[in-house]
Design a protein around this motif. Structure first.
Motif, PDB file in Angstrom:
ATOM      1  N   ALA A 257       0.973  -1.062   0.018  1.00  0.00           N
ATOM      2  CA  ALA A 257      -0.169  -0.067  -0.076  1.00  0.00           C
ATOM      3  C   ALA A 257       0.901   1.184   0.023  1.00  0.00           C
ATOM      4  CB  ALA A 257      -0.818  -0.082   1.410  1.00  0.00           C
ATOM      5  N   LEU A 272       5.600   4.743   0.385  1.00  0.00           N
ATOM      6  CA  LEU A 272       5.517   3.262   0.445  1.00  0.00           C
ATOM      7  C   LEU A 272       5.479   2.691   1.786  1.00  0.00           C
ATOM      8  CD1 LEU A 272       5.819   1.317  -1.954  1.00  0.00           C
ATOM      9  CD2 LEU A 272       7.990   0.810  -1.421  1.00  0.00           C
ATOM     10  N   ILE A 273       4.422   1.815   2.099  1.00  0.00           N
ATOM     11  CA  ILE A 273       4.253   1.558   3.348  1.00  0.00           C
ATOM     12  C   ILE A 273       5.072   0.151   3.420  1.00  0.00           C
ATOM     13  CG2 ILE A 273       2.641   0.289   4.923  1.00  0.00           C
ATOM     14  CD1 ILE A 273       0.858   2.638   4.408  1.00  0.00           C
ATOM     15  N   ARG A 274       5.699  -0.317   4.627  1.00  0.00           N
ATOM     16  CA  ARG A 274       6.447  -1.537   4.716  1.00  0.00           C
ATOM     17  C   ARG A 274       5.787  -2.765   4.213  1.00  0.00           C
ATOM     18  NH1 ARG A 274       6.599  -5.918   8.461  1.00  0.00           N
ATOM     19  NH2 ARG A 274       4.374  -5.830   8.549  1.00  0.00           N
TER      20      ARG A 274
END
Lengths: 355, 185
Positions: A257, A272-274
């Motif tokens: 996500a 950016l999410i992990r």
């Protein structure tokens, strides 16, 4: 009395309005954009890993001895051919090492002059053995002679940006994230030829940060592969650019996500999410596609998965003895570049099980 | 523009007493702003307040991950271990530093990070104040309290590997006997 009541009402209404406005008037807001399909792992094609029992014996290394070792400062890109390794340092120098770990030549430097770079994003060895660098900040593609380290050609990029380059027998390919079409083909002189799309509609539903990929080319055959850095999928291309269907990694992964922040004056910041990465690096040698894989524990950044270019079939994995950022395979020789804990280029010999 | 125009008209017309209305509006605005800032300031004046605010005291050790929606992905890699630790004797909680009015989907950010332990939103200003005495640590921050609410560890997760080992040790500590009391003076 009536007037006082009105004023009190006005006072409380004003306070309420102000509280609401303080949150909204700044115009800044953030949102999370999930990939199509949500955050579930895409297990399509996933299999149990089969570990190849070959052992790897380190035969030599460059750098990495300690934090006092300045042989390698901070390289962030690697390319290779069977005889040589090319590392690109953050100070915009291209270093060439031979198969014995000896420094053969150094090229480049910071700047906009001939043979200088500002911030190259990709480096590849193309058909013909030349080293290709794409430097969007300078707006050009540079070709370096593998023997001498001299710049042979500088081509003007006809696109604003591309973080990847794939040299082919008929020229090269760039990948602009913000233009129609995904693959832009150019002649060896840098003139546009044609534009193609990846043969998977899901790619176009992804945020550009989530749909990053790597490519690897086999200089001998001109065939190449493209694999996602996050998420599950890779494609095989022949030298004419005909693509396979989407193929899948052995380990399930997900596309990440992203957070979109809408700033004032219409600026949008995306981050950016992990999520664990997929392909950290790829290499194509003959029919074998090597993928340095991140994925889940155990052995993150130490798994090298092998697939057939022809069929996409998975046929085994190698476990590296240490963390890796880039890999290079040439026969029984495996070269691994790692930035952790110190930048190090290690040369391994693959010893077959039972031999 | 219309509102400004209307205000000017009201000021020009003497019968509707516009002067006090504007004064009340300004006074109300100032009061609201002051109240909001005061509440933000006192909501979490220390790290302990930030970690334990609004929740009943858990019986054992507490591990808190303090983070913003937009963190460096590699530094959030320990979430998997925290997810696993949350099922043990350790109480794991997440504190997301976010203004929910500007980021209404903050829960989505927790989901997208794969976090399965409870997360609540806190004011970034309050957290900055709580972290200031510790040198203003950059997020994400991991704070560990023992069962007596004594701060045992606070780190900015610069080294993921060492934090991983520490967490393993904390989990095994917490599952054993409670920490020995302070020695008598």
């Amino acid at each position: 009395m009536r007037s006082d009541a009105c004023h009190r009402a006005l006072l409380s209404r004003s306070a309420g309005i102000l509280l609401i406005l303080s949150g909204c008037l700044s115009g800044e807001r953030g949102e999370v954009i999930f990939p199509p399909g949500g955050m579930a792992l895409d297990s399509t094609g996933s299999l149990q890993r089969v570990w190849v029992r070959d052992s790897l014996r380190e035969i030599r290394s460059v750098g990495g001895a300690s934090d006092q070792d300045t042989t390698l400062i901070n390289p962030y890109m690697m390319a290779s051919d069977p005889g040589q390794i090319y590392l690109f340092e953050t100070d915009n120098r291209l270093l060439c090492y031979d198969s014995t770990g000896r420094l053969r030549w150094v090229q480049g430097g910071e700047g906009g002059g001939p043979g200088e770079y500002r911030n190259p994003r990709d480096i590849k060895v193309g058909p013909g053995g030349r080293v290709w660098l794409v430097d969007p900040a300078s707006g050009r593609v540079t070709l370096v002679n593998r023997e001498t380290g001299k710049v042979e050609t500088m081509l003007k990029m006809r696109l604003a940006y591309s973080s990847m380059i794939t040299p082919t027998p008929a020229g090269f390919i760039l990948y602009p994230p913000d233009q129609p079409g995904d693959l832009h083909y150019f002649t060896p002189q840098g003139d546009p030829v044609r534009i193609d799309s990846l043969p998977w509609s899901g790619y176009h539903q992804l945020e550009s940060l989530a749909s990053q990929f790597r490519t690897a080319v086999d200089p001998k055959s001109g065939r190449w592969v493209l694999g996602f850095i996050y998420g599950n999928g890779w494609f095989a291309f022949d030298s004419a650019g005909h693509a396979s269907e989407r193929r899948f990694y052995v380990e399930p992964t997900r596309f990440p996500a992203v957070i979109k922040e809408h700033k004032e004056r219409g600026t949008v910041v995306t981050s950016l999410i992990r999520t664990p990465a997929s392909a950290l690096d790829m290499q194509l040698v003959g029919d074998t596609v090597f993928v340095l894989f991140d994925g889940q524990e155990p052995a993150r950044r130490r798994k090298v998965d092998m697939y057939s270019w022809e069929t996409g079939k998975y046929f085994g994995s190698l476990m590296l003895p240490e963390l890796a950022d880039n890999i290079s395979i040439a026969g029984a020789s495996l070269r691994v570049f790692s930035t952790y804990p110190e930048p190090k280029l290690a040369y391994y010999e693959r010893v077959r099980a039972g031999s | 523009m219309l509102r400004m125009h209307g205000m000017r008209l009201a000021l020009a017309g003497g019968n509707q007493r516009p002067g006090p209305a504007i004064l009340y509006f300004l006074a109300g605005s100032a009061l609201a702003l002051w109240s909001w800032q005061t509440v933000s300031r006192f909501r979490a004046s220390s790290l302990e307040d930030l970690v334990f605010a609004g929740k009943p005291d858990p019986p054992g050790w507490t591990v808190a991950l303090i983070f913003t929606p937009k963190e460096c992905p590699s530094r959030m890699d320990l979430v998997e271990r925290l997810n696993r630790a949350a099922g043990t004797e350790v109480s794991v909680r997440g504190i997301m530093l976010v203004d929910p009015r500007r980021f209404p989907g903050w829960r989505d950010a927790a989901v997208a990070n794969g976090i399965t332990f409870p997360v609540r939103a806190e004011s970034p200003a309050a957290a900055a104040q709580a972290l200031e005495p510790l040198g203003g640590l950059p997020t994400p921050v991991l704070a560990v309290y023992d069962s007596a609410h004594r701060l045992r560890l606070v780190t900015d997760l610069a080294s993921g590997e060492s934090v991983d080992r520490l967490l393993a040790q904390i989990t095994s500590n917490a599952s054993g006997a409670s920490p020995s009391p302070e020695p008598a003076p």
